[in-house]
Design a protein around this motif. Structure first.
Motif, mmCIF file in Angstrom:
data_model
loop_
_atom_site.group_PDB
_atom_site.id
_atom_site.type_symbol
_atom_site.label_atom_id
_atom_site.label_comp_id
_atom_site.label_asym_id
_atom_site.label_seq_id
_atom_site.Cartn_x
_atom_site.Cartn_y
_atom_site.Cartn_z
ATOM 1 N N TYR A 35 0.834 -1.237 0.043
ATOM 2 C CA TYR A 35 0.122 0.033 0.025
ATOM 3 C C TYR A 35 0.938 1.315 -0.093
ATOM 4 C CZ TYR A 35 -3.303 3.449 1.547
ATOM 5 O OH TYR A 35 -4.249 4.597 1.477
ATOM 6 N N GLU A 36 2.101 1.314 1.001
ATOM 7 C CA GLU A 36 2.776 2.310 0.927
ATOM 8 C C GLU A 36 3.666 2.628 -0.427
ATOM 9 O OE1 GLU A 36 5.461 1.627 4.209
ATOM 10 O OE2 GLU A 36 3.730 1.951 5.781
ATOM 11 N N LEU A 38 2.781 1.950 -3.278
ATOM 12 C CA LEU A 38 1.636 2.788 -4.392
ATOM 13 C C LEU A 38 1.973 4.088 -4.670
ATOM 14 C CD1 LEU A 38 -1.499 0.405 -3.922
ATOM 15 C CD2 LEU A 38 -0.109 0.604 -6.208
ATOM 16 N N ALA A 39 2.140 4.687 -3.350
ATOM 17 C CA ALA A 39 2.020 6.198 -3.074
ATOM 18 C C ALA A 39 3.020 6.963 -4.149
ATOM 19 C CB ALA A 39 2.466 6.825 -1.653
ATOM 20 N N ARG A 72 -5.362 2.781 -3.548
ATOM 21 C CA ARG A 72 -4.929 3.406 -2.511
ATOM 22 C C ARG A 72 -6.074 4.201 -1.616
ATOM 23 N NH1 ARG A 72 -0.016 4.751 0.094
ATOM 24 N NH2 ARG A 72 -0.882 6.880 0.215
ATOM 25 N N TYR A 73 -6.882 4.556 -2.419
ATOM 26 C CA TYR A 73 -8.092 5.295 -1.726
ATOM 27 C C TYR A 73 -9.423 4.656 -1.862
ATOM 28 C CZ TYR A 73 -4.802 8.654 -0.997
ATOM 29 O OH TYR A 73 -3.546 9.488 -0.819
ATOM 30 N N GLU A 103 -3.360 4.297 5.741
ATOM 31 C CA GLU A 103 -2.285 3.758 6.067
ATOM 32 C C GLU A 103 -2.660 2.857 7.325
ATOM 33 O OE1 GLU A 103 -1.949 6.606 5.525
ATOM 34 O OE2 GLU A 103 -0.808 7.089 3.664
#
Length: 212
Positions: A35-36, A38-39, A72-73, A103
């Motif tokens: 997930y991190e 992907l930022a 992500r969202y 997160e």
């Protein structure tokens, strides 16, 4: 006799075979880091410096990558939280709290599902669907970020205690050239005593008493 809900292997009991249970556990553990990662892919790649620039009318570009934005969202957090909600309902428990940063939500949901994996594999009929959706979600994220970078050597679980008395428990990784710290709560492990606390899973209070 049952079948594994993911690979359809015949099982004496339960709903997820040991191999697929392990695979699900590993994916859940990777999910917060994925997930991190992907930022860094939210904004489409900028035009290369050596690329010719058109003298025609400016063309508006998409400010963010929609596929990354969806994961992500919404995607990752909502999928994990919906499965955690279903598992807790099946176990007769109350609904999980949904709060904090995206997160934090991903971390808490992934960790809570991991803590329930033994029951999920043994007693949850939808275990295969859960494992399949998490696998597909990881595949979608990896198709964007590629292989995750080496996260270093696993040393142990963070033993920091927050103000409410809850132990962090996140995995602490040792990476070359970086200070030893918990990626989740930020606690550092720099002194010899702090490192011993981490490696042996002692409480800081207990370690302090022993030293005294």
């Amino acid at each position: 006799m049952n079948e594994c809900g993911l690979c359809e292997q015949v099982l004496e009991d339960g709903y997820l075979c040991p191999g697929d249970t392990l695979g699900l556990a590993e994916r859940l553990e990777r999910m917060p880091r994925l997930y991190e990662a992907l930022a860094g892919f939210l904004t489409p790649a900028a035009r290369g410096l050596g690329e010719a620039v058109s003298r025609g009318p400016a063309v508006a570009t998409l400010p963010v990558d929609e596929a990354v934005l969806d994961l992500r969202y919404g995607g990752i957090a909502l999928v994990l939280e919906s499965w955690l909600s279903a598992v807790q309902e099946a176990r007769g428990w109350g609904q999980p709290a949904v709060q904090g940063s995206p997160e934090g939500r991903v971390y808490r949901a992934a960790r809570s599902l991991g803590a329930n994996l033994e029951w999920i594999a043994a007693a949850y009929p939808a275990a295969g669907d859960l494992a399949r959706e998490v696998r597909e979600m990881e595949g979608a994220a990896l198709s964007i970020v590629g292989a995750l970078p080496d996260r270093g050597r696993r040393l142990g679980q963070c033993v920091a205690v927050d103000a409410s008395g809850v132990i962090c428990g996140a995995v602490v990784w040792q990476r070359p050239g970086q200070k030893l710290r918990c990626d989740w709560c930020g606690s550092s492990y720099q002194t010899e005593q702090e490192l011993l606390v981490l490696l042996h899973g002692l409480s800081k209070a207990g370690a302090a008493e022993d030293v005294a």
